[in-house]
Write a protein that holds these residues in place. Sequence first.
Motif, PDB file in Angstrom:
ATOM      1  N   GLY A  39      -2.254 -13.665  -5.894  1.00  0.00           N
ATOM      2  CA  GLY A  39      -1.817 -14.974  -5.426  1.00  0.00           C
ATOM      3  C   GLY A  39      -2.929 -16.009  -5.479  1.00  0.00           C
ATOM      4  O   GLY A  39      -3.000 -16.902  -4.641  1.00  0.00           O
ATOM      5  N   VAL A  40      -3.792 -15.899  -6.481  1.00  0.00           N
ATOM      6  CA  VAL A  40      -4.925 -16.803  -6.653  1.00  0.00           C
ATOM      7  C   VAL A  40      -4.470 -18.020  -7.464  1.00  0.00           C
ATOM      8  O   VAL A  40      -3.790 -17.877  -8.475  1.00  0.00           O
ATOM      9  N   THR A  41      -4.842 -19.199  -7.014  1.00  0.00           N
ATOM     10  CA  THR A  41      -4.503 -20.420  -7.743  1.00  0.00           C
ATOM     11  C   THR A  41      -5.382 -20.544  -8.992  1.00  0.00           C
ATOM     12  O   THR A  41      -6.417 -19.874  -9.103  1.00  0.00           O
ATOM     13  N   ASP A  42      -4.986 -21.418  -9.903  1.00  0.00           N
ATOM     14  CA  ASP A  42      -5.800 -21.648 -11.095  1.00  0.00           C
ATOM     15  C   ASP A  42      -7.173 -22.212 -10.740  1.00  0.00           C
ATOM     16  O   ASP A  42      -8.179 -21.868 -11.362  1.00  0.00           O
ATOM     17  N   ASP A  43      -7.222 -23.079  -9.733  1.00  0.00           N
ATOM     18  CA  ASP A  43      -8.523 -23.621  -9.304  1.00  0.00           C
ATOM     19  C   ASP A  43      -9.416 -22.509  -8.766  1.00  0.00           C
ATOM     20  O   ASP A  43     -10.613 -22.470  -9.054  1.00  0.00           O
ATOM     21  N   GLN A  44      -8.840 -21.601  -7.984  1.00  0.00           N
ATOM     22  CA  GLN A  44      -9.615 -20.473  -7.461  1.00  0.00           C
ATOM     23  C   GLN A  44     -10.053 -19.551  -8.588  1.00  0.00           C
ATOM     24  O   GLN A  44     -11.194 -19.076  -8.603  1.00  0.00           O
ATOM     25  N   ALA A  45      -9.154 -19.292  -9.533  1.00  0.00           N
ATOM     26  CA  ALA A  45      -9.493 -18.430 -10.667  1.00  0.00           C
ATOM     27  C   ALA A  45     -10.645 -19.020 -11.466  1.00  0.00           C
ATOM     28  O   ALA A  45     -11.577 -18.300 -11.862  1.00  0.00           O
ATOM     29  N   ALA A  46     -10.602 -20.324 -11.701  1.00  0.00           N
ATOM     30  CA  ALA A  46     -11.689 -20.980 -12.424  1.00  0.00           C
ATOM     31  C   ALA A  46     -12.997 -20.839 -11.660  1.00  0.00           C
ATOM     32  O   ALA A  46     -14.057 -20.609 -12.256  1.00  0.00           O
ATOM     33  N   MET A  47     -12.938 -20.925 -10.337  1.00  0.00           N
ATOM     34  CA  MET A  47     -14.138 -20.761  -9.503  1.00  0.00           C
ATOM     35  C   MET A  47     -14.667 -19.328  -9.608  1.00  0.00           C
ATOM     36  O   MET A  47     -15.868 -19.117  -9.766  1.00  0.00           O
ATOM     37  N   LEU A  48     -13.770 -18.345  -9.552  1.00  0.00           N
ATOM     38  CA  LEU A  48     -14.184 -16.944  -9.636  1.00  0.00           C
ATOM     39  C   LEU A  48     -14.873 -16.647 -10.966  1.00  0.00           C
ATOM     40  O   LEU A  48     -15.805 -15.842 -11.030  1.00  0.00           O
ATOM     41  N   LEU A  49     -14.406 -17.298 -12.021  1.00  0.00           N
ATOM     42  CA  LEU A  49     -14.961 -17.065 -13.354  1.00  0.00           C
ATOM     43  C   LEU A  49     -16.070 -18.057 -13.710  1.00  0.00           C
ATOM     44  O   LEU A  49     -16.649 -17.976 -14.797  1.00  0.00           O
ATOM     45  N   ASP A  50     -16.343 -18.987 -12.793  1.00  0.00           N
ATOM     46  CA  ASP A  50     -17.361 -20.019 -13.007  1.00  0.00           C
ATOM     47  C   ASP A  50     -17.085 -20.797 -14.291  1.00  0.00           C
ATOM     48  O   ASP A  50     -17.958 -20.981 -15.141  1.00  0.00           O
ATOM     49  N   LEU A  51     -15.834 -21.227 -14.422  1.00  0.00           N
ATOM     50  CA  LEU A  51     -15.407 -22.008 -15.579  1.00  0.00           C
ATOM     51  C   LEU A  51     -14.923 -23.376 -15.117  1.00  0.00           C
ATOM     52  O   LEU A  51     -14.303 -23.485 -14.053  1.00  0.00           O
ATOM     53  N   PRO A  52     -15.157 -24.415 -15.913  1.00  0.00           N
ATOM     54  CA  PRO A  52     -14.504 -25.693 -15.602  1.00  0.00           C
ATOM     55  C   PRO A  52     -12.982 -25.503 -15.633  1.00  0.00           C
ATOM     56  O   PRO A  52     -12.463 -24.700 -16.420  1.00  0.00           O
ATOM     57  N   ARG A  53     -12.284 -26.228 -14.799  1.00  0.00           N
ATOM     58  CA  ARG A  53     -10.820 -26.085 -14.680  1.00  0.00           C
ATOM     59  C   ARG A  53     -10.127 -26.267 -16.033  1.00  0.00           C
ATOM     60  O   ARG A  53      -9.215 -25.528 -16.368  1.00  0.00           O
ATOM     61  N   ARG A  54     -10.579 -27.219 -16.824  1.00  0.00           N
ATOM     62  CA  ARG A  54      -9.947 -27.476 -18.136  1.00  0.00           C
ATOM     63  C   ARG A  54     -10.184 -26.311 -19.096  1.00  0.00           C
ATOM     64  O   ARG A  54      -9.298 -25.939 -19.856  1.00  0.00           O
ATOM     65  N   THR A  55     -11.372 -25.753 -19.070  1.00  0.00           N
ATOM     66  CA  THR A  55     -11.677 -24.603 -19.927  1.00  0.00           C
ATOM     67  C   THR A  55     -10.810 -23.423 -19.529  1.00  0.00           C
ATOM     68  O   THR A  55     -10.224 -22.745 -20.382  1.00  0.00           O
ATOM     69  N   PHE A  56     -10.677 -23.191 -18.217  1.00  0.00           N
ATOM     70  CA  PHE A  56      -9.822 -22.100 -17.752  1.00  0.00           C
ATOM     71  C   PHE A  56      -8.390 -22.309 -18.239  1.00  0.00           C
ATOM     72  O   PHE A  56      -7.746 -21.362 -18.706  1.00  0.00           O
ATOM     73  N   ALA A  57      -7.885 -23.529 -18.152  1.00  0.00           N
ATOM     74  CA  ALA A  57      -6.509 -23.819 -18.586  1.00  0.00           C
ATOM     75  C   ALA A  57      -6.341 -23.531 -20.077  1.00  0.00           C
ATOM     76  O   ALA A  57      -5.325 -22.963 -20.492  1.00  0.00           O
ATOM     77  N   ARG A  58      -7.337 -23.913 -20.892  1.00  0.00           N
ATOM     78  CA  ARG A  58      -7.264 -23.638 -22.337  1.00  0.00           C
ATOM     79  C   ARG A  58      -7.269 -22.134 -22.592  1.00  0.00           C
ATOM     80  O   ARG A  58      -6.493 -21.636 -23.405  1.00  0.00           O
ATOM     81  N   TRP A  59      -8.162 -21.432 -21.911  1.00  0.00           N
ATOM     82  CA  TRP A  59      -8.249 -19.975 -22.110  1.00  0.00           C
ATOM     83  C   TRP A  59      -6.963 -19.296 -21.647  1.00  0.00           C
ATOM     84  O   TRP A  59      -6.468 -18.379 -22.293  1.00  0.00           O
TER      85      TRP A  59
END
Length: 136
Positions: A39-59
């Motif tokens: 139940g992790v949000t995309d913002d939290q997932a990006a934080m866990l992976l240390d990725l910018p939010r936009r990069t996480f969305a592309r990946w």
Amino acid sequence: MAQLIRIDTAAPPFAPAPITDAEAAAMFRAALNLFRLWGVTDDQAAMLLDLPRRTFARWKAGAIGRIGRDGKARLSNLMGIHKALRLVFRDPSRGYAWIKAQNDAFAGRSALDVMLGGELTDLMRVRRYLDAERGW
């Protein structure tokens, strides 16, 4: 008369093979499923992976870029946390819920709260705790 010959029985030092780019991409895809189950949000997932939010969305959309050494270590720790939870809890749903539950070992914070500190060592702290709980 026969002579004894000394045989070296010392194990060579352990040196793990580096994680390949293909393995890292597979771990990223597995992490997406894990984030959904936690139940992790995309913002939290990006934080866990240390990725910018936009990069996480592309990946997340399938355009996975090069995953560096830190990213591979983060993914490896997330997979280790998942494995440990599957060993500690017989019912997978309890393990998924544990991530957000308050925990005395983390001063009343949840494991997710600890991991969202943003540092690789935060992920490692949760993994070490779970490894100790499962007796490994």
